[in-house]
Design a protein around this motif. Sequence first.
Motif, PDB file in Angstrom:
ATOM      1  N   LEU A 130       0.837  -1.202   0.000  1.00 56.89           N
ATOM      2  CA  LEU A 130       0.000   0.000   0.000  1.00 56.89           C
ATOM      3  C   LEU A 130       0.872   1.252   0.000  1.00 56.89           C
ATOM      4  O   LEU A 130       0.572   2.223  -0.697  1.00 56.89           O
ATOM      5  CB  LEU A 130      -0.924  -0.012   1.218  1.00 56.89           C
ATOM      6  N   ALA A 131       1.976   1.203   0.770  1.00 52.86           N
ATOM      7  CA  ALA A 131       2.868   2.364   0.796  1.00 52.86           C
ATOM      8  C   ALA A 131       3.479   2.598  -0.578  1.00 52.86           C
ATOM      9  O   ALA A 131       3.637   3.744  -1.016  1.00 52.86           O
ATOM     10  CB  ALA A 131       3.966   2.159   1.831  1.00 52.86           C
ATOM     11  N   LEU A 132       3.797   1.513  -1.280  1.00 51.80           N
ATOM     12  CA  LEU A 132       4.341   1.663  -2.631  1.00 51.80           C
ATOM     13  C   LEU A 132       3.306   2.272  -3.558  1.00 51.80           C
ATOM     14  O   LEU A 132       3.622   3.107  -4.404  1.00 51.80           O
ATOM     15  CB  LEU A 132       4.777   0.304  -3.170  1.00 51.80           C
ATOM     16  N   ARG A 133       2.056   1.863  -3.383  1.00 51.53           N
ATOM     17  CA  ARG A 133       1.002   2.470  -4.199  1.00 51.53           C
ATOM     18  C   ARG A 133       0.883   3.947  -3.875  1.00 51.53           C
ATOM     19  O   ARG A 133       0.697   4.781  -4.756  1.00 51.53           O
ATOM     20  CB  ARG A 133      -0.340   1.774  -3.946  1.00 51.53           C
ATOM     21  N   THR A 152      -5.422   5.602  -0.324  1.00 47.21           N
ATOM     22  CA  THR A 152      -4.464   4.568   0.068  1.00 47.21           C
ATOM     23  C   THR A 152      -4.038   4.741   1.518  1.00 47.21           C
ATOM     24  O   THR A 152      -3.886   3.763   2.253  1.00 47.21           O
ATOM     25  CB  THR A 152      -3.250   4.626  -0.865  1.00 47.21           C
ATOM     26  N   LEU A 153      -3.880   5.992   1.922  1.00 49.46           N
ATOM     27  CA  LEU A 153      -3.525   6.243   3.318  1.00 49.46           C
ATOM     28  C   LEU A 153      -4.633   5.737   4.242  1.00 49.46           C
ATOM     29  O   LEU A 153      -4.366   5.122   5.281  1.00 49.46           O
ATOM     30  CB  LEU A 153      -3.294   7.736   3.514  1.00 49.46           C
ATOM     31  N   ALA A 154      -5.876   5.965   3.829  1.00 49.38           N
ATOM     32  CA  ALA A 154      -7.008   5.490   4.639  1.00 49.38           C
ATOM     33  C   ALA A 154      -7.020   3.969   4.696  1.00 49.38           C
ATOM     34  O   ALA A 154      -7.311   3.376   5.742  1.00 49.38           O
ATOM     35  CB  ALA A 154      -8.311   6.004   4.041  1.00 49.38           C
ATOM     36  N   GLN A 155      -6.666   3.336   3.581  1.00 49.31           N
ATOM     37  CA  GLN A 155      -6.583   1.866   3.591  1.00 49.31           C
ATOM     38  C   GLN A 155      -5.542   1.393   4.590  1.00 49.31           C
ATOM     39  O   GLN A 155      -5.769   0.449   5.347  1.00 49.31           O
ATOM     40  CB  GLN A 155      -6.196   1.372   2.200  1.00 49.31           C
ATOM     41  N   MET A 156      -4.385   2.096   4.580  1.00 51.67           N
ATOM     42  CA  MET A 156      -3.342   1.690   5.514  1.00 51.67           C
ATOM     43  C   MET A 156      -3.811   1.839   6.945  1.00 51.67           C
ATOM     44  O   MET A 156      -3.567   0.980   7.796  1.00 51.67           O
ATOM     45  CB  MET A 156      -2.079   2.521   5.277  1.00 51.67           C
ATOM     46  N   ALA A 157      -4.502   2.933   7.224  1.00 54.93           N
ATOM     47  CA  ALA A 157      -4.994   3.157   8.583  1.00 54.93           C
ATOM     48  C   ALA A 157      -5.991   2.064   8.962  1.00 54.93           C
ATOM     49  O   ALA A 157      -5.932   1.499  10.057  1.00 54.93           O
ATOM     50  CB  ALA A 157      -5.631   4.530   8.678  1.00 54.93           C
ATOM     51  N   ALA A 158      -6.901   1.747   8.027  1.00 55.95           N
ATOM     52  CA  ALA A 158      -7.899   0.715   8.321  1.00 55.95           C
ATOM     53  C   ALA A 158      -7.208  -0.617   8.567  1.00 55.95           C
ATOM     54  O   ALA A 158      -7.589  -1.373   9.471  1.00 55.95           O
ATOM     55  CB  ALA A 158      -8.877   0.599   7.164  1.00 55.95           C
ATOM     56  N   PHE A 159      -6.189  -0.901   7.780  1.00 57.36           N
ATOM     57  CA  PHE A 159      -5.520  -2.185   7.964  1.00 57.36           C
ATOM     58  C   PHE A 159      -4.751  -2.216   9.276  1.00 57.36           C
ATOM     59  O   PHE A 159      -4.617  -3.280   9.889  1.00 57.36           O
ATOM     60  CB  PHE A 159      -4.574  -2.474   6.788  1.00 57.36           C
ATOM     61  N   ARG A 160      -4.267  -1.043   9.709  1.00 52.92           N
ATOM     62  CA  ARG A 160      -3.587  -1.013  10.999  1.00 52.92           C
ATOM     63  C   ARG A 160      -4.550  -1.401  12.114  1.00 52.92           C
ATOM     64  O   ARG A 160      -4.176  -2.094  13.062  1.00 52.92           O
ATOM     65  CB  ARG A 160      -3.012   0.386  11.249  1.00 52.92           C
ATOM     66  N   ALA A 211     -16.659  -6.858  12.901  1.00 57.10           N
ATOM     67  CA  ALA A 211     -16.200  -5.544  12.462  1.00 57.10           C
ATOM     68  C   ALA A 211     -14.979  -5.655  11.565  1.00 57.10           C
ATOM     69  O   ALA A 211     -14.749  -4.784  10.719  1.00 57.10           O
ATOM     70  CB  ALA A 211     -15.880  -4.683  13.670  1.00 57.10           C
ATOM     71  N   VAL A 212     -14.190  -6.732  11.712  1.00 54.39           N
ATOM     72  CA  VAL A 212     -13.034  -6.912  10.835  1.00 54.39           C
ATOM     73  C   VAL A 212     -13.502  -7.074   9.394  1.00 54.39           C
ATOM     74  O   VAL A 212     -12.924  -6.510   8.473  1.00 54.39           O
ATOM     75  CB  VAL A 212     -12.205  -8.131  11.293  1.00 54.39           C
ATOM     76  N   PHE A 213     -14.585  -7.839   9.240  1.00 57.57           N
ATOM     77  CA  PHE A 213     -15.125  -7.973   7.882  1.00 57.57           C
ATOM     78  C   PHE A 213     -15.616  -6.625   7.362  1.00 57.57           C
ATOM     79  O   PHE A 213     -15.463  -6.313   6.184  1.00 57.57           O
ATOM     80  CB  PHE A 213     -16.265  -8.991   7.876  1.00 57.57           C
ATOM     81  N   GLY A 214     -16.202  -5.835   8.270  1.00 60.32           N
ATOM     82  CA  GLY A 214     -16.614  -4.491   7.875  1.00 60.32           C
ATOM     83  C   GLY A 214     -15.428  -3.675   7.386  1.00 60.32           C
ATOM     84  O   GLY A 214     -15.498  -3.001   6.354  1.00 60.32           O
ATOM     85  N   LEU A 215     -14.294  -3.791   8.106  1.00 61.08           N
ATOM     86  CA  LEU A 215     -13.094  -3.056   7.686  1.00 61.08           C
ATOM     87  C   LEU A 215     -12.567  -3.584   6.358  1.00 61.08           C
ATOM     88  O   LEU A 215     -12.081  -2.819   5.528  1.00 61.08           O
ATOM     89  CB  LEU A 215     -12.025  -3.155   8.775  1.00 61.08           C
ATOM     90  N   PHE A 216     -12.681  -4.894   6.154  1.00 61.83           N
ATOM     91  CA  PHE A 216     -12.290  -5.455   4.852  1.00 61.83           C
ATOM     92  C   PHE A 216     -13.096  -4.782   3.744  1.00 61.83           C
ATOM     93  O   PHE A 216     -12.567  -4.420   2.697  1.00 61.83           O
ATOM     94  CB  PHE A 216     -12.546  -6.958   4.808  1.00 61.83           C
ATOM     95  N   PHE A 217     -14.386  -4.640   4.008  1.00 67.59           N
ATOM     96  CA  PHE A 217     -15.251  -4.005   3.017  1.00 67.59           C
ATOM     97  C   PHE A 217     -14.771  -2.591   2.719  1.00 67.59           C
ATOM     98  O   PHE A 217     -14.705  -2.172   1.557  1.00 67.59           O
ATOM     99  CB  PHE A 217     -16.686  -3.954   3.575  1.00 67.59           C
ATOM    100  N   VAL A 218     -14.433  -1.865   3.789  1.00 73.52           N
ATOM    101  CA  VAL A 218     -13.976  -0.481   3.608  1.00 73.52           C
ATOM    102  C   VAL A 218     -12.693  -0.463   2.778  1.00 73.52           C
ATOM    103  O   VAL A 218     -12.568   0.313   1.813  1.00 73.52           O
ATOM    104  CB  VAL A 218     -13.743   0.166   4.990  1.00 73.52           C
ATOM    105  N   ILE A 219     -11.743  -1.346   3.154  1.00 73.33           N
ATOM    106  CA  ILE A 219     -10.464  -1.369   2.420  1.00 73.33           C
ATOM    107  C   ILE A 219     -10.706  -1.679   0.957  1.00 73.33           C
ATOM    108  O   ILE A 219     -10.132  -1.065   0.055  1.00 73.33           O
ATOM    109  CB  ILE A 219      -9.516  -2.409   3.050  1.00 73.33           C
ATOM    110  N   CYS A 220     -11.602  -2.629   0.715  1.00 76.58           N
ATOM    111  CA  CYS A 220     -11.886  -3.017  -0.668  1.00 76.58           C
ATOM    112  C   CYS A 220     -12.518  -1.857  -1.434  1.00 76.58           C
ATOM    113  O   CYS A 220     -12.148  -1.577  -2.568  1.00 76.58           O
ATOM    114  CB  CYS A 220     -12.801  -4.240  -0.660  1.00 76.58           C
TER     115      CYS A 220
END
Lengths: 267, 897
Positions: free
Chosen positions: B544-547, B557-565, B719-728
């Motif tokens: 994600l950081a490379l993207r 992408t930054l939001a994805q990284m935060a969500a994944f954290r 909620a993890v699945f919810g975060l997966f949805f957000v990342i996707c």
Amino acid sequence: MVSELHSPASHTSLPVHKQYPIVFNGIQLGLGGLVSALALVSPRKSLNLYDNPAAYLCVSASIILAYYAVLAFFDVYCFKARGDSWRPRARPMSARISSVLSMFGSTLAATLVIALGFVLFGAPLTTHYAETFTAALNVSLLAVTPAILTLKPTFGAYRRALLSAEQKSIPEKWAAGFFWCTITVTWMSAYFIPMDWERPWQKWPIPIIGGAFLGNMVAVFFVLVRCFVVPIARADFEETQSIQRKMARDYEAQRGPVTRSMAKKEK
Amino acid sequence: MMRWVYASALSVLLAVELVGLGLFAKGFFPYKKSIPGFAGREDQPVDIGRGLNAPATALHSNSKVSAEPQYDRLVLMVVDALRNDFVFGNESGMAYTQSLLRSGAALGYTAKAQAPTVTMPRIKALMTGTVPSFLDAVLNIAESDTSSSLKHQDNLLWQLKTHGDKEINMFGDDTWLRLFPDMFTRTDGTSSFYVADTVEVDTNVTRHVRPELERDSWGVVVLHYLGLDHIGHLAGPKSPLMRPKQREMDDIVRTVHGIVADQDRKRMAADARAKSTLVVLLGDHAMNEIGNHGGNSQLETSTVFVFIGSGIAGQPMADRGRNALSKLLANNVQQSSLVSTLALLFGVPIPKNNLGLPLPELLGGYSDRERLHMLQTVAAQIYGVVCANEHSAVAVDLQQIIANPAVYAKADCIHIDSTGSRMQCKYEAALATHRQASSNADISNAERAYYEFMELASTHLSRASTGYNLHLMSMGLVLMVATVLGFAVLCQFSGTPLIHFKSRRLAVSLPAAGMWITYLLSTLSSSLIEEEHQFWYFWVQTLLALRLATSGGRYHTLAQMAAFRVVRAWNQTGQFWAGEPDVRQYLNAPENAWLVWVLAAVTLGAINAAAWALHRRYRRSVLWSRTFRVLLAYASVCVLAYHSDRSHEGLTLGVWKVVRVCLPSDSAHLAQSVYIATALLAATSCAGLRRAGAYAAPLDALTGVMPLLLLLSRPHNFAVFGLFFVICALFFPEVPANSQSQELLQPSRVLVMFALAHASFFALGNSNSLASIDLSNAYAGVSRYNEALVGVLVFIGSWAGPLWWAMAGLALVALETEGVRLQLQVRTLLAAAHLWQASTLLAISGVATMMRTHLFVWSVFSPRYLYQISWSVGFYLACGTVGGLMWVAAIVYIAHR
């Protein structure tokens, strides 16, 4: 012929001078990194990297920060975006102090960004604030401050130098070299954290710090090659070629076009 | 490449891979049968040498135990990690023991332990005479802690207690207490947990020695000292603490020997039938040059037996000089011989699964006939183990042997191919020689024949239990190498190639290649296998950081990284940091139960909202999309009801009670209605594709499969699945790379999703340890026990994250490409995924082969191998290839009919 090549000064119509972009500061910077890294390997009893990383990293950061502050104050850093002369310019004291302060400010901003990166990559979120912050401070000093001292303070300049793949000037190469080498080795060093060797140096953030200093040393060699050796070699090569071309032209002008049979006869 | 060429190449490669995997697994996971039950007096065979002229039929009635026990009482002094040179070497601090050995009052051996050289399996081996097999250990991990006890396995202590009527006392390492519950009368266990303590742990044992030995009633005393092992772990065998510790141990030997010798004299004076006491000093395993143990190296496996007692004739010491004992360093016997030797000396039946040979020097106190009968007893017992494991060995007919012993004794056994028959032949020959024995020469022949048989059987059977079938394993490896090469070729020629041959450069993106190589390298490290989640979390953020870097900074992408954290902090897994505080612990605290249900409800609501939003954008058929959403809502409510019913702190809101009344009351029916709804959702999502386009079905699957996955997950993970949805969702829309030259550096979205698929497995709380398999929802909706069904449910529950991300990747591909290109793209991705999977399998098989004698082979590499089989066969082959291809083919067919 050979002896002529080695004494180009005898010719009058050569390029005026070679632009060797070297000043002593590059080496001095490398020395600074080395001394600091050596200090990391030999922890003293009172101030120990293993027992109290935050305090120790504060000390090492202030050493490097002081070193950069001196460079910024006397305006002797290796590459500068502003000003064409390599010599220190005569500047008023307020301008000197403000340049030091802006270096401090930019480094602090970079530190916050890097600390955020650490947390995103898995640094502890709720504990070890001091360790994470001081580690980020060290990494940003080693990776970003060369760019801060070299580049114009605009977002576009940073983006062009650090994130783009466009053709870069030598100062931009310098900044990018320090940034990417240090960051890459720091990234690699994170692999040591989950290993089960149960060594004291595997504690957060010591591997990162080791990686950053190692990466900085790699960067010194890398930019040495990329910003000094290669340009000098290229300048030498181009100069030699132009001399050869010039000599061939002179020769042609005197004797007419050179043919293979004539070259053989000369031998 | 033609479609059918691709399909047949893929299926051939997968078949070859499966064969290779099967061969490797068969060689790597050998299985030894153990005989259940306990040996009794009646198992002792009739003495075949007795009554040479008696009629053969009389033998059966004549089953009295012959030889008297040699000893009455036993002191078993186990010193943890006692290496042979600590006792026999010139640097040893054990002067008293050495003097006993020199004077011939004691017998010394170098006892070879078998891997794993850690305390628990060693004690098991010392007390049962078996070699614990690989799969035993694997199965033990899966079972609960108490199952590792020897309560239901025949062992020496049980025999001594039951048939020898001994009172058994135990002081020292509490492993014994766990292994033998209810065995000991008087105990004091010390924990081996505090390795830093080298003094207290031993004084705790020593303070019992004198008072306990001076009591009269005891029959067996086990002393287990841990201090020496702790010194080894702390400072190695050359530590300055080592010699004082050896002297301390030596003093204890002196004390024990003094007390028992004194008592024996008194006891024997009082009672003529009383026998003396045997003291055995032994180590459970040894240590290597830095003080660790567990592996199979020469140093780690060389421990000692020292037998001290009256009636023991020590080894002849020709040289009385300084190096007299050094030859004991090479006097190797198997550690398992302790069981049969002690069983014979104490006159108790030999434990049923014993594979150890009795030590001949210790049987010197018996007459020739008695000794031969003892050997026959052990041989008969070992032959029982042979018969249980080898089909070609059958019960021998004693009558036949007695009738014509000369035929059997001269049988040529070497040329029999089948191992089982060869061992049977050897056994029969030994019995026949025994039968014939009348003179001294014959007796030594018979002894030799028995030992020949027992050695053959013991080595063969112990090989079958720890050893691997390297032949099968290497054949499997060769097939796997072939598969990897085949997949590389398939990748090259199906769609996007790996290498541009014309321009001589890599076409595969650098992050993908980097991740692949790093991953293969990381399989070499046992800690990166235990902590594999760290690898994936790190690489997801790196990609994600490379993207982020190559697209010039995008907040998505930054939001994805935060969500994944946040996802990463949800479930701490692995070994080392497993107990760290995480979100799961917070949510599972009773006072935060409400938060679990709020998060669960929000997630389910968000999924329904997402379905609605997707339909607004991509679906035109109102009927089917409405049906889909109604079904989805119903299934979501059922999932919530199912989990709320099963929880102690379920939902108690008034509104919820009203909703709950409308649903099935039985939780099995709730689960079943979710299954039915999922099937209907799948059918509905495929309807009306002709108007919507082929991408509509994969997009619907992202929401439609959610109730099923959530049903099989824990409520705190919703909620993890919810975060997966957000990342996707944040992957859309795609941003191009800054410049042409950075395209190779920019990871594609599919690559990030691939990494996310692997990371999500761990993010939901799984790990590479068998202990993390979650069986809590395995019986959802299963009213009868059905192994296959439960297995499928466990798989879906554990692999819920990867399955969802695989669908997300497919949906992404379907959305980007249309029609025929879609098939091509799917083929390319499938070939690449199988290249990854096959090379990982090969790497892990190779590592398992290399590390097969490593300490962690049971705890790390073998569970990892089982997980890899699930990944390769379950995830990539069954779900990814068979399921995925069929599904894609179906939706493309429906959409373009």
